[in-house]
Scaffold this active site. Sequence first.
Site, short mmCIF file in Angstrom:
data_model
loop_
_atom_site.label_atom_id
_atom_site.label_comp_id
_atom_site.label_asym_id
_atom_site.label_seq_id
_atom_site.Cartn_x
_atom_site.Cartn_y
_atom_site.Cartn_z
N THR A 8 33.98 55.41 39.09
CA THR A 8 33.08 55.40 37.94
C THR A 8 31.89 56.29 38.26
OG1 THR A 8 33.73 53.16 37.32
CG2 THR A 8 31.63 53.96 36.47
N PHE A 16 39.81 51.00 33.99
CA PHE A 16 39.37 49.88 33.15
C PHE A 16 40.02 48.61 33.66
CE2 PHE A 16 39.25 53.70 30.47
CZ PHE A 16 37.93 53.68 30.06
N LEU A 17 39.82 48.33 34.95
CA LEU A 17 40.48 47.20 35.60
C LEU A 17 39.54 46.00 35.66
CD1 LEU A 17 42.06 49.10 38.64
CD2 LEU A 17 43.07 48.68 36.39
N CYS A 34 30.89 46.04 38.35
CA CYS A 34 30.85 47.04 37.28
C CYS A 34 29.64 46.92 36.36
CB CYS A 34 32.13 46.96 36.47
SG CYS A 34 33.61 47.46 37.36
#
Length: 441
Positions: A122, A152-153, A263
């Site tokens: 990211t 997108f985990l 995140c």
Amino acid sequence: MRIAMIGTGYVGLVSGTCFSEFGTDVVCIDKDESKIEGLKNGVIPIFEPGLETLVKNNAEAGRLTFSTDLAAAAKDADAIFIAVGTPPGENDGQADLSYVYQAAKEIAEVIDGYKVIITKSTVPVGTGRAVERIIREARPDADFDVVSNPEFLREGAAINDFMRPDRVVIGAETKRAQEVMSELYRPLYLIETPILFTKLETSELIKYAGNAFLATKISFINQMADLCEQVGADVHQVAKGIGLDGRIGRKFLHAGPGYGGSCFPKDTQALAYTAREYGAPVSLVEDVISYNSARKRQMAEKIIAQCGGSVAGKKIAILGLTFKPNTDDMRDSPSLDIIPHLQANGAQISAYDPEGMAEAAELLSDVDYGENAYEIMKDADALVIVTEWNEFRRLDLERVKGLLSSPVMVDLRNIYNPDEMKEAGFDYLCIGRPLSAFSVE
């Protein structure tokens, strides 16, 4: 197809393993020799349901290998993924890209023939261009394209998220690179997964914008929970009522102690920093960051209030330490704010988490850890549920009440029915549901 995956952290290991499950030959690269030796021997450095089995099966099939030798892996690779860490920097939330840039420099030294170099980490807007510049300056003759392919985990559901994603986003600006990426993700075409091709900057921003929106949604329902407590409304019904609107949706409308993990905290801060740098501040995201930080401390104050206004000399039993269930990740977990605040007010803490206690022991001091949920409850003045692990959802309430010195439960995840808790004789506190109807007389 052959892939070199630089980095065996959460993103790199899960992504590399899942690509190998698709039938692609994958070499996962890391400088940490002990980590690579462990992976070769089946030692998985993170907890993720199903990952250990998937690694074992694909390693035995010869599709998944582990190495410290980037040059050898890059030589035969069609694509080289950069999946290294991008932790928060020291400068007001700015992402630390030193590992990404170092990877780019090392790639420049070893690439031979056409390669697609993909940022899976990211990264802020503009990172792909910087990676391209680093490699081009070092190797003007190199034949390569740089692509952005954000992950997108969700921790705890990462394998399913990779194998059956809502979408795949690819920032690729040449037909050649798009063809390589299409071939890599060809198995997903069979299940009609939407694959969105964009320019580099758009792909990079999609990742940050998505996480910031979800963080905003969480903070919104938490603020509605605060309001519900004041006006006597039920946040569960509010969430259901607005979530049935197709424009809003039901997901991420669960009131609780605030978001955490690897995140949302990092990505919201990095997005806010980038926006300020470009002169387009995102005040809404800034407010979400501030509110979420205060939210965790507010939860500790709720616990103190439920204990009669003081926890001095009292034993508080904490169920759940990780930021969410089905992971051992403690990063920015609400427990890291709640527990020290309770301790600063004189509380003695006992705690249990199915997977997170080893990591928690490195981050928290003076906590007594138990072997199971019930062990930590003995003679506790209050029981607090911080993380909604499945095994906490059907506790033996009679046993719980018998172990506690007083029947006080603070449920920060709203996993129990207030009426049932009142009937069972608990002084029960939850989030965003009318309190007057729940307290034991």
